[in-house]
Design a protein around this motif. Structure first.
Motif, PDB file in Angstrom:
ATOM      1  N   GLY A   1       0.768  -1.234   0.000  1.00  0.00           N
ATOM      2  CA  GLY A   1       0.000   0.000   0.000  1.00  0.00           C
ATOM      3  C   GLY A   1       0.803   1.290   0.000  1.00  0.00           C
ATOM      4  O   GLY A   1       0.243   2.378   0.066  1.00  0.00           O
ATOM      5  N   VAL A   2       2.121   1.174  -0.082  1.00  0.00           N
ATOM      6  CA  VAL A   2       2.955   2.380  -0.165  1.00  0.00           C
ATOM      7  C   VAL A   2       2.727   3.037  -1.515  1.00  0.00           C
ATOM      8  O   VAL A   2       2.702   2.350  -2.527  1.00  0.00           O
ATOM      9  N   ASP A   3       2.542   4.362  -1.556  1.00  0.00           N
ATOM     10  CA  ASP A   3       2.351   4.945  -2.878  1.00  0.00           C
ATOM     11  C   ASP A   3       3.447   5.895  -3.327  1.00  0.00           C
ATOM     12  O   ASP A   3       3.502   6.252  -4.487  1.00  0.00           O
ATOM     13  N   THR A   4       4.328   6.275  -2.407  1.00  0.00           N
ATOM     14  CA  THR A   4       5.478   7.082  -2.806  1.00  0.00           C
ATOM     15  C   THR A   4       6.729   6.533  -2.137  1.00  0.00           C
ATOM     16  O   THR A   4       6.679   6.106  -0.992  1.00  0.00           O
ATOM     17  N   VAL A   5       7.837   6.557  -2.895  1.00  0.00           N
ATOM     18  CA  VAL A   5       9.074   6.012  -2.346  1.00  0.00           C
ATOM     19  C   VAL A   5      10.246   6.894  -2.782  1.00  0.00           C
ATOM     20  O   VAL A   5      10.260   7.404  -3.894  1.00  0.00           O
ATOM     21  N   SER A   6      11.185   7.086  -1.879  1.00  0.00           N
ATOM     22  CA  SER A   6      12.373   7.866  -2.236  1.00  0.00           C
ATOM     23  C   SER A   6      13.420   6.934  -2.840  1.00  0.00           C
ATOM     24  O   SER A   6      13.365   5.720  -2.662  1.00  0.00           O
ATOM     25  N   SER A   7      14.389   7.518  -3.520  1.00  0.00           N
ATOM     26  CA  SER A   7      15.440   6.688  -4.113  1.00  0.00           C
ATOM     27  C   SER A   7      16.214   5.949  -3.022  1.00  0.00           C
ATOM     28  O   SER A   7      16.655   4.825  -3.218  1.00  0.00           O
TER      29      SER A   7
ATOM     30  N   ALA B   1      22.524   6.307  -5.362  1.00  0.00           N
ATOM     31  CA  ALA B   1      23.051   7.043  -6.518  1.00  0.00           C
ATOM     32  C   ALA B   1      22.930   6.194  -7.786  1.00  0.00           C
ATOM     33  O   ALA B   1      22.586   6.680  -8.865  1.00  0.00           O
ATOM     34  N   LYS B   2      23.211   4.913  -7.624  1.00  0.00           N
ATOM     35  CA  LYS B   2      23.110   4.003  -8.771  1.00  0.00           C
ATOM     36  C   LYS B   2      21.665   3.889  -9.234  1.00  0.00           C
ATOM     37  O   LYS B   2      21.372   3.925 -10.430  1.00  0.00           O
ATOM     38  N   LEU B   3      20.766   3.782  -8.282  1.00  0.00           N
ATOM     39  CA  LEU B   3      19.346   3.692  -8.626  1.00  0.00           C
ATOM     40  C   LEU B   3      18.894   4.916  -9.410  1.00  0.00           C
ATOM     41  O   LEU B   3      18.266   4.804 -10.467  1.00  0.00           O
ATOM     42  N   ARG B   4      19.256   6.087  -8.894  1.00  0.00           N
ATOM     43  CA  ARG B   4      18.815   7.317  -9.573  1.00  0.00           C
ATOM     44  C   ARG B   4      19.401   7.409 -10.972  1.00  0.00           C
ATOM     45  O   ARG B   4      18.735   7.803 -11.919  1.00  0.00           O
ATOM     46  N   LYS B   5      20.657   7.014 -11.088  1.00  0.00           N
ATOM     47  CA  LYS B   5      21.287   7.047 -12.421  1.00  0.00           C
ATOM     48  C   LYS B   5      20.570   6.077 -13.351  1.00  0.00           C
ATOM     49  O   LYS B   5      20.259   6.412 -14.496  1.00  0.00           O
ATOM     50  N   ASP B   6      20.298   4.885 -12.854  1.00  0.00           N
ATOM     51  CA  ASP B   6      19.585   3.896 -13.672  1.00  0.00           C
ATOM     52  C   ASP B   6      18.240   4.456 -14.137  1.00  0.00           C
ATOM     53  O   ASP B   6      17.901   4.385 -15.313  1.00  0.00           O
ATOM     54  N   LEU B   7      17.488   5.006 -13.191  1.00  0.00           N
ATOM     55  CA  LEU B   7      16.146   5.492 -13.529  1.00  0.00           C
ATOM     56  C   LEU B   7      16.201   6.675 -14.486  1.00  0.00           C
ATOM     57  O   LEU B   7      15.294   6.878 -15.287  1.00  0.00           O
TER      58      LEU B   7
ATOM     59  N   TYR C   1      17.881   6.975 -17.034  1.00  0.00           N
ATOM     60  CA  TYR C   1      17.912   6.524 -18.436  1.00  0.00           C
ATOM     61  C   TYR C   1      16.511   6.329 -18.996  1.00  0.00           C
ATOM     62  O   TYR C   1      16.298   6.352 -20.196  1.00  0.00           O
ATOM     63  N   LEU C   2      15.542   6.094 -18.117  1.00  0.00           N
ATOM     64  CA  LEU C   2      14.176   5.855 -18.578  1.00  0.00           C
ATOM     65  C   LEU C   2      13.431   7.157 -18.833  1.00  0.00           C
ATOM     66  O   LEU C   2      12.425   7.186 -19.534  1.00  0.00           O
ATOM     67  N   GLY C   3      13.898   8.207 -18.187  1.00  0.00           N
ATOM     68  CA  GLY C   3      13.204   9.482 -18.271  1.00  0.00           C
ATOM     69  C   GLY C   3      13.158  10.089 -16.884  1.00  0.00           C
ATOM     70  O   GLY C   3      13.858   9.651 -15.976  1.00  0.00           O
ATOM     71  N   SER C   4      12.313  11.074 -16.710  1.00  0.00           N
ATOM     72  CA  SER C   4      12.259  11.813 -15.457  1.00  0.00           C
ATOM     73  C   SER C   4      10.923  11.553 -14.782  1.00  0.00           C
ATOM     74  O   SER C   4       9.965  12.283 -14.966  1.00  0.00           O
ATOM     75  N   TYR C   5      10.877  10.469 -13.994  1.00  0.00           N
ATOM     76  CA  TYR C   5       9.598  10.075 -13.424  1.00  0.00           C
ATOM     77  C   TYR C   5       9.497  10.339 -11.928  1.00  0.00           C
ATOM     78  O   TYR C   5       8.541   9.950 -11.277  1.00  0.00           O
ATOM     79  N   GLY C   6      10.510  10.973 -11.356  1.00  0.00           N
ATOM     80  CA  GLY C   6      10.452  11.312  -9.949  1.00  0.00           C
ATOM     81  C   GLY C   6      10.039  12.755  -9.750  1.00  0.00           C
ATOM     82  O   GLY C   6       9.967  13.518 -10.704  1.00  0.00           O
ATOM     83  N   VAL C   7       9.758  13.103  -8.517  1.00  0.00           N
ATOM     84  CA  VAL C   7       9.446  14.494  -8.180  1.00  0.00           C
ATOM     85  C   VAL C   7      10.424  14.942  -7.095  1.00  0.00           C
ATOM     86  O   VAL C   7      10.484  14.349  -6.020  1.00  0.00           O
ATOM     87  N   ARG C   8      11.178  15.964  -7.402  1.00  0.00           N
ATOM     88  CA  ARG C   8      12.180  16.462  -6.447  1.00  0.00           C
ATOM     89  C   ARG C   8      11.527  16.843  -5.127  1.00  0.00           C
ATOM     90  O   ARG C   8      10.478  17.446  -5.086  1.00  0.00           O
ATOM     91  N   GLY C   9      12.180  16.449  -4.066  1.00  0.00           N
ATOM     92  CA  GLY C   9      11.648  16.748  -2.731  1.00  0.00           C
ATOM     93  C   GLY C   9      10.581  15.778  -2.268  1.00  0.00           C
ATOM     94  O   GLY C   9      10.196  15.782  -1.097  1.00  0.00           O
ATOM     95  N   VAL C  10      10.121  14.910  -3.182  1.00  0.00           N
ATOM     96  CA  VAL C  10       9.033  14.001  -2.849  1.00  0.00           C
ATOM     97  C   VAL C  10       9.432  12.532  -3.009  1.00  0.00           C
ATOM     98  O   VAL C  10       9.388  11.757  -2.060  1.00  0.00           O
TER      99      VAL C  10
END
Lengths: 233, 233
Positions: free
Chosen positions: B33-39, B51-57, B59-68
């Motif tokens: 039931g978690v709906d938001t997750v940080s890197s 850092a590796k996770l964020r770099k990996d993601l 490559y797919l595009g920008s699907y995160g929200v800064r600060g969230v």
DNA sequence: TAGATTGTTAATCGATTAACAATC
DNA sequence: TAGATTGTTAATCGATTAACAATC
């Protein structure tokens, strides 16, 4: 100062992971009676580039002869020694579902240095059964025989895997092969390798999809309108 | 000029190989039931650095929200799409020995985007049998139904594996998962991933041996005579 | 010796990591 | 706005490769 082989310490991980492949190729060559092999030939048999093979082997020491090649039997022994395969290793398989069952009966282990010594499950309906000539025991039974230098194989559902890993580590196991699709947390000094069958298929799906896109033509994805081409040059 | 996601092409291989791990972690989070997750949190769950996770993601595009952080459902969809898992893939398993049998019954495939559609063997004693609800067919039977976009799984003895691969390729299969301990030669454009169970154990044996040497003390291997130390500086 | 092939060097390539500016 | 966290940059690390001097 010393004649001892150069870099006993610090063989790169990527190299270690390829040594078993070379070992297998050398075994096949030995079986066909070949006694000398060049880096070019062995690389071909192992599916790598010869430069990579020579670099890998150089970490073990200098076992080739310039102008001649490598002695198949000798090199095979050296690699086996480096991998710690002078003697067989005992393996404990935990989780006697489909996969654990198949692993228990897998003939490829015995021929490559491993003896499946314990089969473990927690289900009372399975404990006591005979699989591949071995009696399935409980975790407590396993703990009562101290498994020295054993390699643990986890073939349980992912929900049980962490608890199993914890118990194995408590018993002094520090090498684990994990087939359960989950991340295991273990203390420093414990080595976990994971085999995730569905992950392998998903990686193939990625390539399959991208191959497919190329075949179908990228036009479908981003319709290209051909510019009327100028007749210049 | 365009809003289209940056690097659709050219996702590094190492990144592709980790996407299934992230997908699995996201699935587990969604289930709770978690709906938001940080890197940071997702990386922890996936067993990698943030850092590796964020770099990996990235490559797919920008699907995160800064600060969230990342929307669990959204990110999961994006990764599934990237891997080509909007629809299930059909799988043909060749070789109905211990391992093939276990793979046919493995429940982990269905839950992660794969449908075992064909079981193939060449042994007349096995053809026609029912395994995991499917009838085992011959290679000729398989060839008669053109398997489009199928992933082939080879679970035969190594001696048969190359011939099986050749036949699969002839049928138009270009993604193969090979469990036979041997090197497969395939034409360009065909992707082979290999899973070698004994190799995995041999890599663990290497680490086990070296851990053991450290425990037993290195002194045994190369007795060190301490030089009388000069008292300078 | 001449020919062949290793072991090693140096260049290149790709992957990881830490740090931080961008920005929600 | 202040705090948090992403997406990206630049540095580092490790692995691969080609080329060739060493040498059998």
């Amino acid at each position: 100062m010393t004649d001892a082989p150069a870099a006993r310490r610090g063989i790169p991980g990527a190299t270690v992971a390829r040594l078993p492949v070379y070992l297998r190729a050398l075994g096949a060559l030995a079986a066909t009676g070949v006694d000398t092999v060049s880096s070019e030939e062995l690389a071909e048999a192992a599916g790598v580039r010869s430069a990579k093979l020579r670099k890998d082997l150089s970490y073990l020491g200098s076992y080739g002869v310039r102008g001649v090649g490598y002695d198949v039997v000798r090199l095979r022994e050296e690699i086996a020694r480096e991998l710690g395969l002078q003697h067989d290793w005992a393996v404990a398989i935990v989780g006697m579902g489909n996969l654990g069952h198949a692993l228990a009966a897998y003939s490829g282990f015995a021929t490559r240095g491993f003896r499946v010594a314990w089969l473990v499950d927690e289900d009372p309906a399975i404990i006591g059964r005979t699989i591949a000539g071995l009696t399935v025991i409980s975790f407590d039974d396993l703990a009562s025989e101290p498994p020295q230098g054993v390699i643990g194989v986890i073939a349980t559902p992912p929900t049980a895997a962490q608890a199993v890993a914890d118990r194995l580590v408590d018993m002094g196991v520090h090498s684990i092969l994990n087939f359960a699709p989950c991340v295991l947390n273990v203390p420093d000094g414990v080595e976990v390798r994971k085999v995730d069958l569905a992950t392998e298929l998903q990686i193939l799906a990625f390539h399959e999809q991208h191959t497919r896109e190329e075949i179908d033509g990228i036009a479908d994805l981003a319709p290209v309108v051909e510019e009327p081409k100028e007749a210049t040059s």
